[in-house]
Design an enzyme around this catalytic site. Structure first.
Site, PDB file in Angstrom:
ATOM      1  N   CYS A 186       0.835  -1.204   0.000  1.00 52.30           N
ATOM      2  CA  CYS A 186       0.000   0.000   0.000  1.00 52.30           C
ATOM      3  C   CYS A 186       0.870   1.253   0.000  1.00 52.30           C
ATOM      4  O   CYS A 186       0.587   2.225  -0.724  1.00 52.30           O
ATOM      5  CB  CYS A 186      -0.930  -0.010   1.205  1.00 52.30           C
ATOM      6  SG  CYS A 186      -0.096  -0.081   2.811  1.00 52.30           S
ATOM      7  N   HIS A 209       2.170   5.312   9.772  1.00 50.41           N
ATOM      8  CA  HIS A 209       1.460   4.097   9.353  1.00 50.41           C
ATOM      9  C   HIS A 209       0.616   3.556  10.501  1.00 50.41           C
ATOM     10  O   HIS A 209       1.056   3.499  11.645  1.00 50.41           O
ATOM     11  CB  HIS A 209       2.503   3.045   8.933  1.00 50.41           C
ATOM     12  CG  HIS A 209       1.962   1.922   8.111  1.00 50.41           C
ATOM     13  ND1 HIS A 209       1.066   0.996   8.604  1.00 50.41           N
ATOM     14  CD2 HIS A 209       2.222   1.555   6.830  1.00 50.41           C
ATOM     15  CE1 HIS A 209       0.782   0.124   7.653  1.00 50.41           C
ATOM     16  NE2 HIS A 209       1.462   0.441   6.580  1.00 50.41           N
TER      17      HIS A 209
END
Length: 336
Positions: free
Chosen positions: A154, A181
């Site tokens: 991602c 993240h």
């Protein structure tokens, strides 16, 4: 005709099922996951981040065989732990390896049997035949030569367009990246042994610096990146949406207006639907559910010198990645 099978109903696997069900209902022909049927049905129906599935999901066991009913479609569910032992039915030709366990080529290639010709790994792989970050290098994917394919990560899908736009508009001399993240299942909820001693610490108690698999995937997909391109991931106690921070030294002078124009032009042109623009004064929860690879927060752009720039992009690390994975497997299924 159902030519696609899925191994692994984790975070990405379940979102892929939803996405295929919304757009390509007849493509998925079989699923494998070791977990019990009732647990998988419940997790497919409900999601703490993305809400309930918009269409009905049921489970059934008949003559010892489990099935998922996905919006009325009957899909066999197997429970093997070894890719080589999964009895995916004919005419399965493509398997999405989404278990998170088999990211090396030799392991993922266990699916290549009984008519299965290609495997797409929903994660970075150190030795897949090809790593795809479309549209950076999607044109180089050759199904005749590339049998085990990685869809990168991602973070890689978010970072690649940020870098590519800067490179095409101004040239890249040096670049680095950090990603803020969300927590993932590869961390400990409470302190517990882990090979990464930082990930061993309680995920919802601290900001946890760690590595990111995105850098290897980016170098494989973008071989012209500066050789020293690297960075760090900062895991934070949230469940959805990451923020990528790219810093770069440019080959040509830039100003805030020209950087903004470069991204806005890309979002309206060749990167349409992959690059978006974040809403004003965005915070992470505003991005949940967005399917773009990255949403540029141009109001945060900093020019620290005529050739020294810092840009920021948000991305829903699950929805955006599942969208890119779906696009890849649908395209590949039509070519094999």
């Amino acid at each position: 005709m159902s030519v696609l099978a899925l191994n692994g109903l984790g975070r990405i696997g379940r979102l892929l099922v939803r996405r295929l069900g919304n757009v390509h209902r007849g493509l998925l022909g079989a699923v494998n996951d070791p977990a019990p049927l009732d647990q998988l049905v419940h997790l497919l129906r409900y999601d703490s981040v993305h809400g309930p599935c918009p269409w009905p999901i049921e489970g059934l066991t008949e003559d010892g065989q489990d099935y998922l009913f996905l919006d009325g479609r009957r899909v066999p569910l197997f429970h093997a732990s070894d890719p080589g032992q999964i009895p995916f039915p004919a005419p399965t030709r493509l398997v999405v390896e989404a278990s998170g366990r088999f990211t090396r080529r030799a392991d993922a290639a266990g699916h290549l049997k009984d008519g299965v010709s290609h495997v797409v790994i929903s994660a970075p792989s150190p030795d897949a035949d090809y790593t795809v970050i479309a549209p950076i290098n999607g044109g180089g994917l050759d199904p005749g030569r590339h049998r085990v394919i990685s869809n990168a990560s991602c973070t890689a899908h978010a970072t690649a367009p940020m870098l590519k736009v800067l490179d095409e508009a101004f040239g890249l001399e040096h670049a680095g990246m950090s990603t803020v993240h969300v927590v993932t299942n590869d961390q400990r909820l409470l302190d517990l042994p882990h090979k990464d001693l930082r990930r061993a610490r309680a995920a919802f108690k601290s900001i946890i610096p760690t590595t990111s698999s995105a850098f290897g995937a980016l170098h494989r997909a973008m071989p012209d990146l500066p050789a020293a391109f690297d960075g760090v991931a900062l895991r934070v106690p949230t469940l959805s949406v990451n923020l990528v921070d790219v810093v770069a030294t440019l080959r040509r002078d830039a100003d805030l207006a020209s950087v903004r124009a470069a991204y806005e032009s890309a979002a309206a042109g060749s990167w349409r639907d992959l690059i978006g623009m974040a809403p004003p004064f965005a915070v992470s929860t505003d991005i949940t559910g967005r399917a773009e690879s990255v949403l540029m927060d141009l109001d945060l752009t900093m020019l620290l010198g005529p050739r020294f720039v810092k840009v920021f992009g948000w991305h829903d690390n699950e929805t955006g990645y599942a969208a890119r994975l779906c696009e890849l497997v649908v395209d590949l299924a039509g070519r094999i």
